[in-house]
Enzyme design. Structure first.
Site, mmCIF file in Angstrom:
data_model
loop_
_atom_site.group_PDB
_atom_site.id
_atom_site.type_symbol
_atom_site.label_atom_id
_atom_site.label_comp_id
_atom_site.label_asym_id
_atom_site.label_seq_id
_atom_site.Cartn_x
_atom_site.Cartn_y
_atom_site.Cartn_z
ATOM 1 N N GLU A 1 0.815 -1.228 0.000
ATOM 2 C CA GLU A 1 0.000 0.000 0.000
ATOM 3 C C GLU A 1 0.842 1.268 0.000
ATOM 4 O OE1 GLU A 1 -2.240 1.272 3.445
ATOM 5 O OE2 GLU A 1 -0.971 0.111 4.803
ATOM 6 N N GLU B 1 -9.855 1.516 9.213
ATOM 7 C CA GLU B 1 -8.528 1.880 9.730
ATOM 8 C C GLU B 1 -8.487 3.382 9.978
ATOM 9 O OE1 GLU B 1 -4.933 1.783 7.247
ATOM 10 O OE2 GLU B 1 -4.077 0.333 8.654
HETATM 11 O O1 LIG Z 1 0.965 3.386 8.753
HETATM 12 C C1 LIG Z 1 -0.198 3.484 8.321
HETATM 13 O O2 LIG Z 1 -0.830 4.574 8.273
HETATM 14 C C2 LIG Z 1 -0.870 2.273 7.843
HETATM 15 O O3 LIG Z 1 -1.907 2.358 7.233
HETATM 16 C C3 LIG Z 1 -0.222 0.967 8.190
HETATM 17 O O4 LIG Z 1 -0.920 -0.128 7.639
#
Ligand SMILES: O=C(O)C(=O)CO
Length: 262
Positions: free
Chosen positions: A148, A243
């Site tokens: 990512e 998240e």
């Molecule tokens: O470090 C971050 O912001 C993440 O999304 C880690 O997965």
């Protein structure tokens, strides 16, 4: 399951091992974690405690990050860090073991920050080797390595979907996939709707937070519901990782029109 609660950034008022049960109590049946230990190779007792916290809570672990170093201290991954190659490779079989025991198949490999005194070319070469190593290891359990772009880390080189896709293509591995964190992509200025149109069917995972602020859906101005719905229309069938940062009593009071169910 639609949503999976990232218990490394949410429910942080609770000790980590109490968070899966809190996610369950909040109405969710899935959780994901950043690497939860201070070392790449925790003790069997610590592994057992982590895994029991999840199985006892009656939730499914849907995603786990590889060890990414000292995240609070600014590290964002070991993958492209030459002097930490041994550490990363020692972590891989431990992650695969957790995945095998808990039925988790998605493993997020944070790329790592640029390092003084090491050329980007050397770092990127090490990253391709390490990602391929991890992909081959997780393949044994039908797993996928995720990569990512992130925001908020000045020296992290992957900022856009194309940055991550370029690395993935260099590995030549079909079980390394792009993790579309809509928050990070939006904050980094990527064209999220276009990323969705071009790649949603191949997303390895989606994570959401609102911007500005990385708060719960609805706390900012990102059209998260639209983006999720369009991703689904184009073939993304996986869970949506929650998240974001929010106080426990406000963390789950939102609903996204198109996806009020959990
Ligand atoms: O470090 C971050 O912001 C993440 O999304 C880690 O997965």
């Amino acid at each position: 399951m639609t949503y999976t609660v990232n218990c490394s950034i949410l429910l942080t008022e609770l000790p980590l091992l109490e968070r899966p049960a809190a996610a369950k109590k909040a109405g969710f049946d899935a959780v994901e974690f950043w690497w939860p230990f201070s070392t790449s190779t925790p003790s069997d007792a610590d592994l057992q405690a982590f895994e029991s916290a999840i199985t006892d809570a009656g939730v499914q672990l849907t995603g786990l990050n590889f060890n990414a170093g000292d995240m609070p201290g600014g590290d964002r991954g070991l993958v492209s860090w030459p002097e930490r190659q041994e550490d990363f490779r020692a972590n891989v079989p431990v992650v695969v073991g957790i995945g095998e025991r808990l039925g988790c198949k998605a493993f997020n490999a944070l790329y790592g920050n640029r390092i003084d005194g090491v050329s980007p070319e050397e770092q990127d070469a090490v990253a391709v080797e390490n990602l391929a190593f991890a992909a081959d290891a997780v393949a044994a359990i039908g797993g996928t390595v995720l990569l990512e772009p992130v925001s908020g880390a000045d020296r992290y080189p992957l900022l856009t979907a194309q940055d991550a896709l370029n690395v993935i293509s260099k590995t030549g591995k079909s079980n390394i996939k792009f993790l579309a964190d809509f928050y990070h992509l939006a904050v980094n200025g990527d064209d999220v709707p276009q990323v969705i149109e071009n790649h949603a069917k191949d997303f390895g995972h989606i994570q959401i937070a609102d911007a500005p602020g990385r708060g719960a859906p609805g706390s900012g101005n990102l059209p998260l519901g639209e983006w999720i719905a369009r991703s689904r229309e184009l073939g993304y069938e996986g869970p949506i990782g929650l998240e974001y940062k929010a106080a426990q009593d406000e963390a789950f009071t939102w609903t996204i029109r198109e996806h009020a169910s959990r």
